[in-house]
Design a protein around this motif. Structure first.
Motif, PDB file in Angstrom:
ATOM      1  N   ARG A  55       7.240   8.847   0.771  1.00  0.00           N
ATOM      2  CA  ARG A  55       7.188   8.833   2.235  1.00  0.00           C
ATOM      3  C   ARG A  55       7.168   7.398   2.756  1.00  0.00           C
ATOM      4  O   ARG A  55       7.733   7.108   3.813  1.00  0.00           O
ATOM      5  N   LEU A  56       6.518   6.510   2.018  1.00  0.00           N
ATOM      6  CA  LEU A  56       6.505   5.098   2.418  1.00  0.00           C
ATOM      7  C   LEU A  56       7.924   4.539   2.451  1.00  0.00           C
ATOM      8  O   LEU A  56       8.314   3.869   3.416  1.00  0.00           O
ATOM      9  N   VAL A  57       8.677   4.804   1.402  1.00  0.00           N
ATOM     10  CA  VAL A  57      10.062   4.321   1.360  1.00  0.00           C
ATOM     11  C   VAL A  57      10.885   4.984   2.460  1.00  0.00           C
ATOM     12  O   VAL A  57      11.685   4.329   3.144  1.00  0.00           O
ATOM     13  N   GLN A  58      10.688   6.280   2.642  1.00  0.00           N
ATOM     14  CA  GLN A  58      11.437   7.016   3.659  1.00  0.00           C
ATOM     15  C   GLN A  58      11.181   6.470   5.054  1.00  0.00           C
ATOM     16  O   GLN A  58      12.089   6.394   5.892  1.00  0.00           O
ATOM     17  N   GLU A  59       9.927   6.066   5.326  1.00  0.00           N
ATOM     18  CA  GLU A  59       9.547   5.605   6.651  1.00  0.00           C
ATOM     19  C   GLU A  59       9.744   4.105   6.847  1.00  0.00           C
ATOM     20  O   GLU A  59       9.547   3.595   7.961  1.00  0.00           O
TER      21      GLU A  59
ATOM     22  N   SER B 255      -9.845  -3.353   2.368  1.00  0.00           N
ATOM     23  CA  SER B 255     -10.231  -2.537   3.526  1.00  0.00           C
ATOM     24  C   SER B 255      -9.171  -1.491   3.837  1.00  0.00           C
ATOM     25  O   SER B 255      -9.489  -0.336   4.142  1.00  0.00           O
ATOM     26  N   GLU B 256      -7.891  -1.862   3.718  1.00  0.00           N
ATOM     27  CA  GLU B 256      -6.811  -0.910   3.985  1.00  0.00           C
ATOM     28  C   GLU B 256      -6.790   0.207   2.942  1.00  0.00           C
ATOM     29  O   GLU B 256      -6.558   1.375   3.271  1.00  0.00           O
ATOM     30  N   VAL B 257      -7.023  -0.139   1.681  1.00  0.00           N
ATOM     31  CA  VAL B 257      -7.043   0.871   0.622  1.00  0.00           C
ATOM     32  C   VAL B 257      -8.193   1.850   0.837  1.00  0.00           C
ATOM     33  O   VAL B 257      -8.047   3.065   0.627  1.00  0.00           O
ATOM     34  N   ASN B 258      -9.340   1.336   1.251  1.00  0.00           N
ATOM     35  CA  ASN B 258     -10.538   2.173   1.382  1.00  0.00           C
ATOM     36  C   ASN B 258     -10.622   2.937   2.694  1.00  0.00           C
ATOM     37  O   ASN B 258     -11.508   3.785   2.855  1.00  0.00           O
ATOM     38  N   THR B 259      -9.740   2.664   3.639  1.00  0.00           N
ATOM     39  CA  THR B 259      -9.818   3.293   4.952  1.00  0.00           C
ATOM     40  C   THR B 259      -8.836   4.460   5.043  1.00  0.00           C
ATOM     41  O   THR B 259      -7.625   4.265   4.908  1.00  0.00           O
ATOM     42  N   ALA B 260      -9.359   5.650   5.246  1.00  0.00           N
ATOM     43  CA  ALA B 260      -8.514   6.833   5.401  1.00  0.00           C
ATOM     44  C   ALA B 260      -7.756   6.745   6.720  1.00  0.00           C
ATOM     45  O   ALA B 260      -8.215   6.084   7.665  1.00  0.00           O
ATOM     46  N   PRO B 261      -6.598   7.394   6.820  1.00  0.00           N
ATOM     47  CA  PRO B 261      -5.836   7.375   8.073  1.00  0.00           C
ATOM     48  C   PRO B 261      -6.687   7.829   9.254  1.00  0.00           C
ATOM     49  O   PRO B 261      -7.340   8.863   9.207  1.00  0.00           O
ATOM     50  N   GLY B 262      -6.699   7.013  10.299  1.00  0.00           N
ATOM     51  CA  GLY B 262      -7.488   7.338  11.488  1.00  0.00           C
ATOM     52  C   GLY B 262      -8.955   6.989  11.368  1.00  0.00           C
ATOM     53  O   GLY B 262      -9.709   7.140  12.328  1.00  0.00           O
ATOM     54  N   GLY B 263      -9.382   6.518  10.177  1.00  0.00           N
ATOM     55  CA  GLY B 263     -10.790   6.187   9.971  1.00  0.00           C
ATOM     56  C   GLY B 263     -11.116   4.776  10.403  1.00  0.00           C
ATOM     57  O   GLY B 263     -10.232   3.958  10.641  1.00  0.00           O
ATOM     58  N   ARG B 264     -12.405   4.500  10.496  1.00  0.00           N
ATOM     59  CA  ARG B 264     -12.867   3.165  10.882  1.00  0.00           C
ATOM     60  C   ARG B 264     -13.025   2.308   9.639  1.00  0.00           C
ATOM     61  O   ARG B 264     -13.663   2.727   8.668  1.00  0.00           O
ATOM     62  N   PRO B 265     -12.453   1.098   9.630  1.00  0.00           N
ATOM     63  CA  PRO B 265     -12.555   0.246   8.440  1.00  0.00           C
ATOM     64  C   PRO B 265     -14.011  -0.041   8.080  1.00  0.00           C
ATOM     65  O   PRO B 265     -14.823  -0.362   8.947  1.00  0.00           O
TER      66      PRO B 265
ATOM     67  N   PRO C  45      -7.061   5.847  -3.802  1.00  0.00           N
ATOM     68  CA  PRO C  45      -7.420   7.152  -3.234  1.00  0.00           C
ATOM     69  C   PRO C  45      -6.749   8.286  -3.999  1.00  0.00           C
ATOM     70  O   PRO C  45      -5.619   8.149  -4.470  1.00  0.00           O
ATOM     71  N   ASP C  46      -7.444   9.420  -4.135  1.00  0.00           N
ATOM     72  CA  ASP C  46      -6.864  10.575  -4.812  1.00  0.00           C
ATOM     73  C   ASP C  46      -5.694  11.160  -4.030  1.00  0.00           C
ATOM     74  O   ASP C  46      -4.750  11.687  -4.615  1.00  0.00           O
ATOM     75  N   ASP C  47      -5.784  11.090  -2.716  1.00  0.00           N
ATOM     76  CA  ASP C  47      -4.719  11.633  -1.863  1.00  0.00           C
ATOM     77  C   ASP C  47      -4.332  10.555  -0.852  1.00  0.00           C
ATOM     78  O   ASP C  47      -4.708  10.614   0.319  1.00  0.00           O
ATOM     79  N   PRO C  48      -3.569   9.540  -1.289  1.00  0.00           N
ATOM     80  CA  PRO C  48      -3.334   8.368  -0.437  1.00  0.00           C
ATOM     81  C   PRO C  48      -2.321   8.623   0.667  1.00  0.00           C
ATOM     82  O   PRO C  48      -1.458   9.503   0.568  1.00  0.00           O
ATOM     83  N   SER C  49      -2.441   7.835   1.707  1.00  0.00           N
ATOM     84  CA  SER C  49      -1.424   7.787   2.747  1.00  0.00           C
ATOM     85  C   SER C  49      -0.382   6.750   2.330  1.00  0.00           C
ATOM     86  O   SER C  49      -0.635   5.920   1.454  1.00  0.00           O
ATOM     87  N   PRO C  50       0.796   6.748   2.941  1.00  0.00           N
ATOM     88  CA  PRO C  50       1.778   5.699   2.629  1.00  0.00           C
ATOM     89  C   PRO C  50       1.218   4.300   2.840  1.00  0.00           C
ATOM     90  O   PRO C  50       1.508   3.390   2.049  1.00  0.00           O
TER      91      PRO C  50
ATOM     92  N   ARG D  93       0.490  13.211  -6.043  1.00  0.00           N
ATOM     93  CA  ARG D  93       0.155  12.827  -4.663  1.00  0.00           C
ATOM     94  C   ARG D  93       0.522  11.363  -4.403  1.00  0.00           C
ATOM     95  O   ARG D  93       0.958  11.005  -3.304  1.00  0.00           O
ATOM     96  N   TRP D  94       0.322  10.509  -5.422  1.00  0.00           N
ATOM     97  CA  TRP D  94       0.709   9.104  -5.280  1.00  0.00           C
ATOM     98  C   TRP D  94       2.225   9.000  -5.099  1.00  0.00           C
ATOM     99  O   TRP D  94       2.705   8.271  -4.229  1.00  0.00           O
ATOM    100  N   ARG D  95       2.971   9.721  -5.917  1.00  0.00           N
ATOM    101  CA  ARG D  95       4.439   9.675  -5.804  1.00  0.00           C
ATOM    102  C   ARG D  95       4.897  10.192  -4.446  1.00  0.00           C
ATOM    103  O   ARG D  95       5.835   9.641  -3.848  1.00  0.00           O
TER     104      ARG D  95
END
Length: 338
Positions: free
Chosen positions: A116-120, A286-296, A174-179, A109-111
């Motif tokens: 996706r981070l590199v792609q975007e 804060s960025e690491v701990n905040t899920a996409p769309g979540g409140r910091p 995160p176990d399932d991180p966002s880019p 999931r990290w890979r």
């Protein structure tokens, strides 16, 4: 299947009955997982009726990706128990494999998020982001962050107090991180690995004044004050005097062994404003701990800033303008906000 006069079968018959190749049967036999009953006059392997069920069990265990040593322990345990039930060897092997699979999934999931981070990424930022990502182990490790904070804390601070601080200061990937979370963690990793200016990592004045034992008292009390301030931050409250600020000041009076007076609060506000800071670190946490769309969520750094702003307003102290957190890694809040 076992139609010969002696009730035994050859390796080919056994392989066909279990749905595996002769090579597979020979492999398990050579490693002692599938004992032969005898050998024919021509030296061919012969197996008893129990071999078919044993081979099917071996195949099932191997399909779970259990290693040969684990399979051998499970078979030996079953044989010792008369072939009924499942014992501790099977439970231990399955639990161990589940841990391994979990680690493998986290790495995948990290890979995926890193790809996706590199792609975007805009073309002009790809090289820098590739460098940041490449410096992070997979699955990502928090060891560089832990080493960084151990260099910040007083050298003889009690292990339990240091451990409690690290639990708060070091974010888990995160176990399932966002880019975006991959990028933030990679930047944290780079920030903590970068060399400190000068010969030593800068320390807050509280470490010198309180000493190792006093720092343990200070950090424990600050954790409570930051929790109270965090509740105010979640409600969107502006910095103000109250229980959180009193607990914050009380942490320092306890560590220093002094009374809480207006003069002490003024001097404390000046000291904290002049201490080295790591604002950029807490932004990334804060960025690491905040899920996409979540409140910091509040961090010790943001809680410290809220409390210092409340103390500054209460005492009328002139705030010190710090360097932008994007420009300096060594601008961090003292104590738990260090």
């Amino acid at each position: 299947m076992f139609t010969s006069h002696d009730g035994l079968c050859g390796i080919g018959e056994l392989a066909e009955g279990a749905g595996v190749t002769v090579k597979t049967v020979r492999f398990y036999s050579d490693r002692g997982l599938l004992p032969e009953a005898s050998r024919s006059a021509g030296g061919h392997r012969r197996y008893g009726p129990e071999a078919l069920d044993r081979l099917r069990l071996i195949r099932s265990l191997r399909a779970l990706d259990l290693g040969v040593p684990e399979v051998r322990r499970i078979l030996d345990e079953r044989q010792a128990g008369g072939g009924s039930g499942s014992g501790g060897a099977l439970e231990a092997a399955v639990a161990g494999r589940l841990r391994e699979v979990g680690s493998e999934l986290r790495a995948l999931r990290w890979r995926e998020a890193a790809l996706r981070l590199v792609q975007e990424s805009p073309p002009g930022e790809q090289a820098d982001r590739l460098r940041l990502i490449g410096a992070v182990s997979v699955p990502p490790s928090t060891a560089p962050l832990v080493r960084f904070w151990r260099g910040w804390l007083p050298a003889r601070m009690p292990a339990r107090s240091a451990g409690a601080f690290l639990d708060v200061a070091v974010p888990q990937p995160p176990d399932d991180p966002s880019p975006a979370q991959v990028l933030a963690f990679a930047r944290l990793n780079a920030l903590t690995l970068a060399p400190c200016p000068g010969t030593a990592q800068p320390q807050p004045e509280a470490h010198r004044a309180a000493g190792a034992r006093g720092a343990a008292v200070l950090y424990a009390a600050l954790a409570e004050a930051y929790e109270l301030a965090g509740a105010q931050l979640r409600r969107g409250r502006e910095p103000h005097p109250g229980e959180a600020l009193d607990g914050f000041v009380g942490a320092y009076t306890s560590a220093y062994g002094v009374r809480d007076t207006p003069d002490f609060r003024r001097r404390l506000a000046g000291q904290l404003a002049a201490d080295p800071r790591l604002d950029g670190y807490w932004e990334l946490v804060s960025e690491v701990n905040t899920a996409p769309g979540g409140r910091p969520e509040p961090t010790p750094g943001t809680a410290h800033d809220w409390l210092l702003a409340a103390l500054t307003a209460q005492t009328g102290a002139v705030p010190v303008q710090g360097t932008s957190p994007r420009q300096s890694k060594r601008r961090a809040s003292p104590g738990l906000g260090a």
